[in-house]
Design an enzyme around this catalytic site. Sequence first.
Site: not given
Ligand SMILES: O=P(O)(O)OC[C@H]1O[C@H](O)[C@H](O)[C@@H](O)[C@@H]1O
Length: 278
Positions: A154, A254
């Site tokens: 990510h 990601e």
């Molecule tokens: O806050 P986290 O659990 O680290 O997630 C952060 C982000 O991850 C990904 O990109 C998802 O597609 C998002 O919807 C999410 O907000």
Amino acid sequence: MIRVREFPNGFEYIEIQNSSAKAKIALQGAHIFEYQRVGEEAILWLSEISDFEQGRAIRGGVPVCWPWFGFNEDKNLPQHGFARTSMWEFVGANEVNESKTTLLFRLTNSEQTLKIWNYKFLLELQITISKELKMELKTTNLDDKAFKISQALHTYFSVSHISEVTISGLDKKPYLDALSWQKEVQGGNIYFEEEVDRVYQEIDEKIVLRDKNREINIKNKNSSSAVIWNPWIEKTLRMSAMKEDAYKYFVCIESANAFDDARVIEPKQSHTLIVQIF
Ligand SMILES: O=P(O)(O)OC[C@H]1O[C@H](O)[C@H](O)[C@@H](O)[C@@H]1O
């Protein structure tokens, strides 16, 4: 140079410096939170107010989302799995030459992981620090039954300003819009003028991130999905460990095996998700 260091609260990380780049990798999550080539700006974004605390995911760098990406059907389980908040074992490092260092981290099932995900596994992340940043995330099924994973490296990329950013390489690709849960098809390049949260599918070429003064290439192997994410104004206010203007300074690209690209791994078989950033 490879050094094991720690923050004042005891949170440990590895610091690497060679003739091409420097990097920092936390033992929690095998989470790289700094990568910078000599004489260049940082490639990875890290929130100025990120926590470095056991059990809390670092905001920025490259969280390892595994063995599921996104929400679990069981809402009591953590978003993006448990790998990013687990303590990994640092197996060792190899200074291949003066400009290239490889590091290997490992996570295996424990009593705790078996309680929330009832499979025996070996998860290995090899990180190469050189002119390019390479991550190879290998999942081996040590169980006697098959399992299915979705996952992502990510990556938070640091940008001069989100309004300067263009992403190419995804033209005509289908995607799932995670804001509307509709299936759409990309037309042309991606620009940012609002919240974007999309899972692209059928990816077969490199993705290029163009910023004001630089270009970053992202090449994935054994993956045909990628998530493009920027939380924009309102979601940023709701997010942990992010200043209110943080969304202006990063975009996530990601490298994934998500949704239609989730993988079934049979007993004794492995799957390796690879990303090269150059
Ligand atoms: O806050 P986290 O659990 O680290 O997630 C952060 C982000 O991850 C990904 O990109 C998802 O597609 C998002 O919807 C999410 O907000």
